[in-house]
Design a protein around this motif. Structure first.
Motif, PDB file in Angstrom:
ATOM      1  N   PHE A  82       0.853  -1.187   0.000  1.00  0.00           N
ATOM      2  CA  PHE A  82       0.000   0.000   0.000  1.00  0.00           C
ATOM      3  C   PHE A  82       0.892   1.240   0.000  1.00  0.00           C
ATOM      4  O   PHE A  82       1.809   1.358   0.807  1.00  0.00           O
ATOM      5  CB  PHE A  82      -0.917   0.004   1.224  1.00  0.00           C
ATOM      6  N   PRO A  83       0.681   2.191  -0.918  1.00  0.00           N
ATOM      7  CA  PRO A  83       1.628   3.311  -1.078  1.00  0.00           C
ATOM      8  C   PRO A  83       1.567   4.278   0.093  1.00  0.00           C
ATOM      9  O   PRO A  83       0.557   4.411   0.781  1.00  0.00           O
ATOM     10  CB  PRO A  83       1.159   3.972  -2.376  1.00  0.00           C
ATOM     11  N   GLY A  84       2.671   4.961   0.287  1.00  0.00           N
ATOM     12  CA  GLY A  84       2.738   5.986   1.319  1.00  0.00           C
ATOM     13  C   GLY A  84       3.986   5.825   2.169  1.00  0.00           C
ATOM     14  O   GLY A  84       4.606   4.759   2.214  1.00  0.00           O
ATOM     15  N   LEU A  85       4.373   6.896   2.823  1.00  0.00           N
ATOM     16  CA  LEU A  85       5.475   6.881   3.773  1.00  0.00           C
ATOM     17  C   LEU A  85       4.915   7.200   5.155  1.00  0.00           C
ATOM     18  O   LEU A  85       4.082   8.091   5.299  1.00  0.00           O
ATOM     19  CB  LEU A  85       6.547   7.903   3.381  1.00  0.00           C
ATOM     20  N   TYR A  86       5.400   6.494   6.169  1.00  0.00           N
ATOM     21  CA  TYR A  86       4.797   6.557   7.493  1.00  0.00           C
ATOM     22  C   TYR A  86       5.864   6.824   8.551  1.00  0.00           C
ATOM     23  O   TYR A  86       6.993   6.336   8.458  1.00  0.00           O
ATOM     24  CB  TYR A  86       4.079   5.244   7.815  1.00  0.00           C
ATOM     25  N   LYS A  87       5.464   7.592   9.549  1.00  0.00           N
ATOM     26  CA  LYS A  87       6.335   7.858  10.687  1.00  0.00           C
ATOM     27  C   LYS A  87       5.879   7.009  11.868  1.00  0.00           C
ATOM     28  O   LYS A  87       4.692   6.939  12.180  1.00  0.00           O
ATOM     29  CB  LYS A  87       6.286   9.348  11.062  1.00  0.00           C
ATOM     30  N   VAL A  88       6.840   6.361  12.503  1.00  0.00           N
ATOM     31  CA  VAL A  88       6.541   5.464  13.621  1.00  0.00           C
ATOM     32  C   VAL A  88       6.375   6.287  14.898  1.00  0.00           C
ATOM     33  O   VAL A  88       7.212   7.148  15.212  1.00  0.00           O
ATOM     34  CB  VAL A  88       7.665   4.427  13.789  1.00  0.00           C
ATOM     35  N   VAL A  89       5.298   6.029  15.628  1.00  0.00           N
ATOM     36  CA  VAL A  89       5.070   6.677  16.923  1.00  0.00           C
ATOM     37  C   VAL A  89       5.689   5.803  18.006  1.00  0.00           C
ATOM     38  O   VAL A  89       5.453   4.587  18.051  1.00  0.00           O
ATOM     39  CB  VAL A  89       3.563   6.874  17.184  1.00  0.00           C
ATOM     40  N   ALA A  90       6.511   6.394  18.861  1.00  0.00           N
ATOM     41  CA  ALA A  90       7.203   5.631  19.899  1.00  0.00           C
ATOM     42  C   ALA A  90       6.213   4.981  20.855  1.00  0.00           C
ATOM     43  O   ALA A  90       5.216   5.592  21.259  1.00  0.00           O
ATOM     44  CB  ALA A  90       8.161   6.536  20.664  1.00  0.00           C
ATOM     45  N   ASP A  91       6.489   3.726  21.208  1.00  0.00           N
ATOM     46  CA  ASP A  91       5.639   2.967  22.130  1.00  0.00           C
ATOM     47  C   ASP A  91       5.817   3.521  23.547  1.00  0.00           C
ATOM     48  O   ASP A  91       6.937   3.647  24.046  1.00  0.00           O
ATOM     49  CB  ASP A  91       6.036   1.494  22.077  1.00  0.00           C
ATOM     50  N   LYS A  92       4.708   3.842  24.206  1.00  0.00           N
ATOM     51  CA  LYS A  92       4.771   4.416  25.551  1.00  0.00           C
ATOM     52  C   LYS A  92       4.906   3.348  26.633  1.00  0.00           C
ATOM     53  O   LYS A  92       5.223   3.664  27.781  1.00  0.00           O
ATOM     54  CB  LYS A  92       3.513   5.250  25.838  1.00  0.00           C
ATOM     55  N   THR A  93       4.660   2.087  26.279  1.00  0.00           N
ATOM     56  CA  THR A  93       4.760   0.999  27.255  1.00  0.00           C
ATOM     57  C   THR A  93       6.213   0.568  27.380  1.00  0.00           C
ATOM     58  O   THR A  93       6.848   0.223  26.383  1.00  0.00           O
ATOM     59  CB  THR A  93       3.902  -0.203  26.839  1.00  0.00           C
ATOM     60  N   PRO A  94       6.780   0.559  28.594  1.00  0.00           N
ATOM     61  CA  PRO A  94       8.206   0.235  28.738  1.00  0.00           C
ATOM     62  C   PRO A  94       8.468  -1.265  28.607  1.00  0.00           C
ATOM     63  O   PRO A  94       7.584  -2.098  28.797  1.00  0.00           O
ATOM     64  CB  PRO A  94       8.530   0.729  30.146  1.00  0.00           C
ATOM     65  N   TYR A  95       9.710  -1.584  28.279  1.00  0.00           N
ATOM     66  CA  TYR A  95      10.214  -2.954  28.339  1.00  0.00           C
ATOM     67  C   TYR A  95      10.941  -3.100  29.678  1.00  0.00           C
ATOM     68  O   TYR A  95      11.687  -2.204  30.087  1.00  0.00           O
ATOM     69  CB  TYR A  95      11.174  -3.228  27.182  1.00  0.00           C
ATOM     70  N   VAL A  96      10.759  -4.238  30.340  1.00  0.00           N
ATOM     71  CA  VAL A  96      11.267  -4.379  31.711  1.00  0.00           C
ATOM     72  C   VAL A  96      12.673  -4.969  31.765  1.00  0.00           C
ATOM     73  O   VAL A  96      13.264  -5.032  32.846  1.00  0.00           O
ATOM     74  CB  VAL A  96      10.307  -5.239  32.559  1.00  0.00           C
ATOM     75  N   SER A  97      13.215  -5.407  30.633  1.00  0.00           N
ATOM     76  CA  SER A  97      14.575  -5.952  30.634  1.00  0.00           C
ATOM     77  C   SER A  97      15.141  -5.909  29.218  1.00  0.00           C
ATOM     78  O   SER A  97      14.397  -5.784  28.241  1.00  0.00           O
ATOM     79  CB  SER A  97      14.598  -7.395  31.159  1.00  0.00           C
ATOM     80  N   ILE A  98      16.458  -6.047  29.125  1.00  0.00           N
ATOM     81  CA  ILE A  98      17.108  -6.124  27.818  1.00  0.00           C
ATOM     82  C   ILE A  98      16.678  -7.405  27.105  1.00  0.00           C
ATOM     83  O   ILE A  98      16.502  -7.424  25.882  1.00  0.00           O
ATOM     84  CB  ILE A  98      18.641  -6.076  27.978  1.00  0.00           C
ATOM     85  N   GLU A  99      16.482  -8.475  27.867  1.00  0.00           N
ATOM     86  CA  GLU A  99      16.052  -9.746  27.276  1.00  0.00           C
ATOM     87  C   GLU A  99      14.700  -9.615  26.595  1.00  0.00           C
ATOM     88  O   GLU A  99      14.478 -10.161  25.504  1.00  0.00           O
ATOM     89  CB  GLU A  99      16.005 -10.825  28.367  1.00  0.00           C
TER      90      GLU A  99
END
Length: 695
Positions: A82-99
């Motif tokens: 599907f055509p178009g260019l999109y900007k990603v919105v940062a996820d507000k939910t944190p990750y609790v570890s590097i794993e």
């Protein structure tokens, strides 16, 4: 424990494949399985399948008006193209570890696979402290001293600092905001975390959608993207690969730990085969799923066909693109062993900086200006359309600005005047236009061009490759050889006719095989058929993005000096760059390398254009930018193009047309009335007398 197929696939780590699933609650039909549109859409309770891979097939987009995530007005289905260019919105939910980050976020060798996060608290390491809120780039996942860790980096004071974070590192890690824009396919491949949705904003529409647009007119809100996966699986009593959409309404149970996984066929991708050790080659394999479309030779690679895979190796290719003003352009990967011959074509250079990049010691670069430039400094030269230059070298020069001396980079050239040569300095930031004048009529092999000249390089096939039935390059009006790349290939042949072998690319050919326990009779591969590979627009950008990440071009100079020019300087001349438009598919034949030790004749091309010399009208294109409509004289010259190919002894004869002296003389008279003086000086070992414009 049973779960829906959709939930299982959404949480499945690709590194955990393959997995054996048992259908707990299926969809019944007359048979245990049937296919519709290439996808399995019916599974019976009790069926056992082995999942070998999955990829995003399409996206379900929840439309949020006015950027309010909680207010979903509708849901639509979007294909990946599907055509178009999109900007990603940062996820507000944190990750609790590097794993958790490594398990849910794509981390890979390309720039798309380098996600950025920040920690809500300081992270103290042995020799470095990462401050809270500081942007951390995740580069790769590796084993360090027996512990799995992520190679990371931060930038401080324009310097990069590298460090590692173990997967056991806990905390609250948030996605960083980014300005990069992506296509839907790029977002699907790299930017949708496992078990999470992705919110995007439409940044720019690339083109009109062929069918009805599912998005509201003038849409300016957010989209919440939910992926629908296509699952690749193997079944107990079938030899082919089945495709199952993850949103199929079935429940499954993972029974991998208590099932003999070796009872299934083991499909291997070309990447899997390439990862095998060299001692395992040659091998016999049966194609389970052949490639779709592509080269004609790939049509022989169909499901059920047996092939011999002799070896794996890296091979050099030259990436080339068709020279044409309109789109789409065709792109090719040309093997160094290509047996055709090329003749040079004029290159175009937008700035003086580009001239400095391509100059060589082998020959002096001779160019004609196609765009006027008025220098803001009296120490530097002002260029008019038609000025000719011999490029020398880059140097620094002092210029006077508001009573103070400034040092800037300049390009030293020799300007060809009516009866002499004058040394001039062009500012390196000069944004003008130049066309190369070709003096070389030699025919080159591809290997010679790569060795002797700087790429990119413009050429035209003068003698086609007679070793192949159809040379696709011979019909192309002009080619730009862009860069050399190294790619991975497998050498294969058919078991039914092993008299000829050919190369197949590992990373551009989607094909699945399974190995057969058969001995290879011929260890030495037969004659290899190396062909020119035509690649798609998407593959072209993948090659340039992914396979040459370590190659960085030199920094471009500023288009303007760091200090503003004095308003009292002369106003810039009118831009008349349309006057001398050299078509990309013919030479301006001057047949002279401008050096004093060569006694060859030259046709000096000097076109000086006054403001009223060519009647033109300004029009606007689709983007609203003004375009210039040239006169019929220029169009006729452009349309003249090239004739047939040039004759080559012992090979096919061709008649190769050059633009002759009379044609250029007529063009000169139309524009300016400039005449050409007799050039006897070159035959006496001296530089020819340049042109004298008539007054």
């Amino acid at each position: 424990m049973a779960s829906t197929l959709e939930k299982f696939i959404h949480s499945l780590d690709p590194k955990a494949l393959p997995r054996v699933l048992q259908i707990q609650s299926g969809i019944y039909c007359q048979g245990s399985i049937y296919e519709m549109f290439g996808n399995e859409c019916c599974l019976s309770t009790g069926e056992i399948i082995k999942v070998i891979g999955f990829k995003i097939n399409k996206l379900i987009a929840s439309i949020c008006e006015n950027n309010e995530i909680s207010r979903i007005s509708a849901k639509v289905e979007l294909p990946l193209n599907f055509p178009g260019l999109y900007k990603v919105v940062a996820d507000k939910t944190p990750y609790v570890s590097i794993e958790e980050i490594t398990r849910k976020v794509s981390i890979g060798p390309t720039r798309f696979g380098h996600p950025c996060f920040y920690s809500s608290e300081d992270i103290k390491l042995a020799n470095l402290t990462i401050k809270h809120g500081e942007q951390i780039t995740f580069n790769s996942v590796e084993e360090v001293n027996g512990t799995m860790a992520v190679n990371c980096g931060v930038i401080r004071n324009n310097q990069s600092h590298s460090f590692t974070l173990p997967l056991s590192q806990e905390g609250k890690f948030y996605e960083c905001e980014e300005d990069q824009i992506y296509t839907l396919k790029e977002i699907a491949e790299w930017k949708i975390p496992k078990c999470r949705n992705r919110i995007v904003k439409l940044s720019n529409t690339l083109q009109m959608w062929d069918s009805s647009n599912p998005l509201p007119e003038n849409f300016d809100g957010c989209l919440i993207l939910t992926p629908v996966y296509e699952v690749q699986a193997v079944m107990k009593f079938r030899k082919d690969i089945v495709h199952i959409l993850s949103d199929l309404d079935v429940e499954v149970k993972d029974i991998t730990d208590c099932y003999d996984i070796s009872s299934f066929l083991q499909p291997l991708s070309l990447e899997d085969v390439f990862e095998r050790t060299s001692k395992e080659f040659p091998m016999v394999a049966e194609i389970m799923e052949g490639p779709s479309g592509g080269q004609k030779s790939y049509n022989l690679l169909y499901a059920g066909k047996e092939i011999i895979i002799y070896k794996k190796y890296q091979a050099t290719r030259v990436l080339a693109s068709e020279i044409r003003s309109d789109s789409p352009k065709r792109h090719f990967l040309i093997p160094i062993s290509y047996k055709g011959k090329f003749k040079r074509r004029p290159r175009e250079f937008p700035t003086a900086y580009d001239l400095d990049i391509v100059k060589s010691e082998k020959e002096q670069l001779h160019v004609v200006a196609t765009k006027a430039f008025d220098s803001p400094h009296k120490e530097l030269f002002s260029v008019s359309v038609g000025d000719q230059f011999l490029v020398q070298q880059c140097q620094i020069s002092e210029v006077l600005y508001e009573g103070r001396k400034k040092v800037i980079d300049v390009l030293a050239c020799e300007q060809i005047l009516s009866d002499t040569y004058k040394k001039v300095l062009l500012p390196m930031y000069m944004e003008g236009g130049f066309v190369e004048v070709i003096h070389d009529k030699k025919q080159y092999q591809l290997s010679e061009i790569c060795k002797e000249f700087h790429l990119p390089f413009n050429v035209k096939v003068s003698v086609r490759d007679l070793s192949v039935e159809e040379d696709v390059l011979a019909a192309v009006p002009g080619l730009q050889l862009e860069e050399e790349i190294t790619d991975s290939y497998l050498l294969i042949s058919s078991t039914s006719s092993p008299m000829e072998s050919w190369e197949i690319p590992v990373y551009r050919l989607n094909m699945l095989v399974h190995l057969l326990s058969k001995d290879v009779q011929t260890i030495v591969p037969p004659v290899t058929k190396t062909t020119v590979e035509e690649i798609s627009e998407e593959q072209y950008y993948m090659v340039r993005r992914y396979e040459n990440q370590t190659l960085h071009p030199p920094p471009r100079p500023p288009k303007k000096p760091a200090f503003a020019p004095n308003p009292s300087f002369a106003e810039p001349k009118e831009d008349v760059s349309h006057v001398l438009q050299t078509p990309q598919n013919f030479d301006v034949d001057t047949t002279k390398k401008l050096c004093s030790n060569q006694a060859t004749s030259v046709l000096e091309l000097q076109v000086s254009c006054q403001n009223d010399s060519v009647h033109r009208e300004n029009k606007k294109d689709m983007t609203g930018k003004a375009t210039l409509v040239e006169t019929s004289v220029i169009k006729d010259l452009t349309n003249k193009g090239l004739g047939n190919y040039e004759a080559e002894k012992g090979e096919e004869e061709h008649n190769y047309d050059y633009v002759d002296e009379n044609t250029i003389e007529n063009l000169r008279q139309v524009f300016q009335g400039t005449t050409v003086r007799n050039k006897h000086a070159s035959s006496e070992g001296r530089r020819p007398a340049p042109l004298v414009p008539q007054v």
